[in-house]
Write a protein that holds these residues in place. Sequence first.
Motif, PDB file in Angstrom:
ATOM      1  N   UNK A 247       4.020  -2.370  -4.074  1.00  0.00           N
ATOM      2  CA  UNK A 247       3.348  -1.167  -3.565  1.00  0.00           C
ATOM      3  C   UNK A 247       3.187  -0.143  -4.682  1.00  0.00           C
ATOM      4  N   UNK A 248       4.212  -0.016  -5.513  1.00  0.00           N
ATOM      5  CA  UNK A 248       4.107   0.889  -6.669  1.00  0.00           C
ATOM      6  C   UNK A 248       3.002   0.424  -7.599  1.00  0.00           C
ATOM      7  N   UNK A 249       2.949  -0.878  -7.860  1.00  0.00           N
ATOM      8  CA  UNK A 249       1.907  -1.439  -8.732  1.00  0.00           C
ATOM      9  C   UNK A 249       0.515  -1.214  -8.139  1.00  0.00           C
ATOM     10  N   UNK A 250       0.352  -1.503  -6.843  1.00  0.00           N
ATOM     11  CA  UNK A 250      -0.948  -1.353  -6.189  1.00  0.00           C
ATOM     12  C   UNK A 250      -1.420   0.100  -6.214  1.00  0.00           C
ATOM     13  N   UNK A 251      -0.481   1.020  -6.014  1.00  0.00           N
ATOM     14  CA  UNK A 251      -0.831   2.442  -6.067  1.00  0.00           C
ATOM     15  C   UNK A 251      -1.192   2.859  -7.489  1.00  0.00           C
ATOM     16  N   UNK A 252      -0.493   2.307  -8.486  1.00  0.00           N
ATOM     17  CA  UNK A 252      -0.738   2.661  -9.890  1.00  0.00           C
ATOM     18  C   UNK A 252      -2.126   2.241 -10.344  1.00  0.00           C
ATOM     19  N   UNK A 253      -2.604   1.078  -9.856  1.00  0.00           N
ATOM     20  CA  UNK A 253      -3.922   0.582 -10.273  1.00  0.00           C
ATOM     21  C   UNK A 253      -5.019   0.984  -9.295  1.00  0.00           C
ATOM     22  N   UNK A 254      -4.661   1.722  -8.234  1.00  0.00           N
ATOM     23  CA  UNK A 254      -5.654   2.281  -7.328  1.00  0.00           C
ATOM     24  C   UNK A 254      -6.311   1.289  -6.394  1.00  0.00           C
ATOM     25  N   UNK A 255      -5.539   0.318  -5.860  1.00  0.00           N
ATOM     26  CA  UNK A 255      -6.139  -0.666  -4.952  1.00  0.00           C
ATOM     27  C   UNK A 255      -5.448  -0.662  -3.587  1.00  0.00           C
ATOM     28  N   UNK A 256      -4.826   0.438  -3.226  1.00  0.00           N
ATOM     29  CA  UNK A 256      -4.170   0.510  -1.922  1.00  0.00           C
ATOM     30  C   UNK A 256      -4.592   1.791  -1.216  1.00  0.00           C
ATOM     31  N   UNK A 257      -4.776   1.702   0.105  1.00  0.00           N
ATOM     32  CA  UNK A 257      -5.196   2.855   0.898  1.00  0.00           C
ATOM     33  C   UNK A 257      -6.347   2.490   1.810  1.00  0.00           C
TER      34      UNK A 257
ATOM     35  N   UNK B 221      -7.816   4.132   4.107  1.00  0.00           N
ATOM     36  CA  UNK B 221      -8.802   5.202   4.278  1.00  0.00           C
ATOM     37  C   UNK B 221      -9.883   5.159   3.201  1.00  0.00           C
ATOM     38  N   UNK B 222      -9.578   4.517   2.072  1.00  0.00           N
ATOM     39  CA  UNK B 222     -10.531   4.431   0.965  1.00  0.00           C
ATOM     40  C   UNK B 222     -11.147   3.041   0.844  1.00  0.00           C
ATOM     41  N   UNK B 223     -10.955   2.208   1.859  1.00  0.00           N
ATOM     42  CA  UNK B 223     -11.565   0.885   1.855  1.00  0.00           C
ATOM     43  C   UNK B 223     -10.743  -0.198   1.200  1.00  0.00           C
ATOM     44  N   UNK B 224      -9.478   0.106   0.858  1.00  0.00           N
ATOM     45  CA  UNK B 224      -8.608  -0.888   0.234  1.00  0.00           C
ATOM     46  C   UNK B 224      -7.598  -1.409   1.262  1.00  0.00           C
ATOM     47  N   UNK B 225      -6.711  -2.285   0.808  1.00  0.00           N
ATOM     48  CA  UNK B 225      -5.641  -2.770   1.670  1.00  0.00           C
ATOM     49  C   UNK B 225      -4.728  -1.620   2.087  1.00  0.00           C
ATOM     50  N   UNK B 226      -4.242  -1.679   3.304  1.00  0.00           N
ATOM     51  CA  UNK B 226      -3.231  -0.711   3.715  1.00  0.00           C
ATOM     52  C   UNK B 226      -1.884  -1.142   3.162  1.00  0.00           C
ATOM     53  N   UNK B 227      -0.959  -0.212   3.130  1.00  0.00           N
ATOM     54  CA  UNK B 227       0.402  -0.511   2.676  1.00  0.00           C
ATOM     55  C   UNK B 227       1.029  -1.591   3.554  1.00  0.00           C
ATOM     56  N   UNK B 228       0.762  -1.521   4.848  1.00  0.00           N
ATOM     57  CA  UNK B 228       1.313  -2.494   5.784  1.00  0.00           C
ATOM     58  C   UNK B 228       0.719  -3.885   5.551  1.00  0.00           C
TER      59      UNK B 228
END
Length: 221
Positions: A71-81, A83-90
């Motif tokens: 999750x830290x990695x995904x957030x760092x590279x901007x591919x999680x969320x 609301x923004x069209x990416x994968x959710x954390x869940x």
Amino acid sequence: MCSKIINKVAKKGTLTYVPAAKVPILKFIEAESGIQVDFNVNNLLGITNSNLIFTYTQIDQRFHIMNVFLKWWAKSVGIIGAAHGFLSSYALTLMIIAFLQHTEPPVLPCLQERLTRDQRQQTVYYPCSIDELDSKRRRHTYSTKDINKIVYCMYETDAFFEKDLSIIKEYYLPKEGNVKSVAQLIYEFFYFYVYEFDSAQMVINIKDGSDCVQNTNFPTN
């Protein structure tokens, strides 16, 4: 009651409504620490899902470490969320669980399988958008003429999973444990989803422990 809590919380940071979420969400960011928290109401299924993930963390610490790191990695590279069209954390957490269920031998079992006689159905009701209902008749019953308005109804599901760690150890875990390191599992996680998993044709399912198999009913466009 909810409005009083929200007013107190809002004074400590930033509160934002997230309309793109699967259920209505208020996202809070604490001003001093930057910690993010999502608020929703009457979503009992969300509590059940959180308890399921917590139980998995108790079974094997490697899952918890992988979950935090990825999750830290995904957030760092901007591919999680979501609301923004990416994968959710869940969704990312489910990908990790599905992968760990299919290692050789499995790191995690399928806790939603019934392996003893006294495991009964546990019905949970949760808010669901009418657009997601399987029944066309029910969608018509709850429909509205306002195309800009999202309408939710309460839906039921069987939310059973085994919580007793002693039963899990006796009936769910393999006799020979997986001894791979976290680093090796993270490498294999990336290899599987990059080179072996076809997202256009395959789905994951942690509920019955089935393999990630091709689904002919799954849309490819």
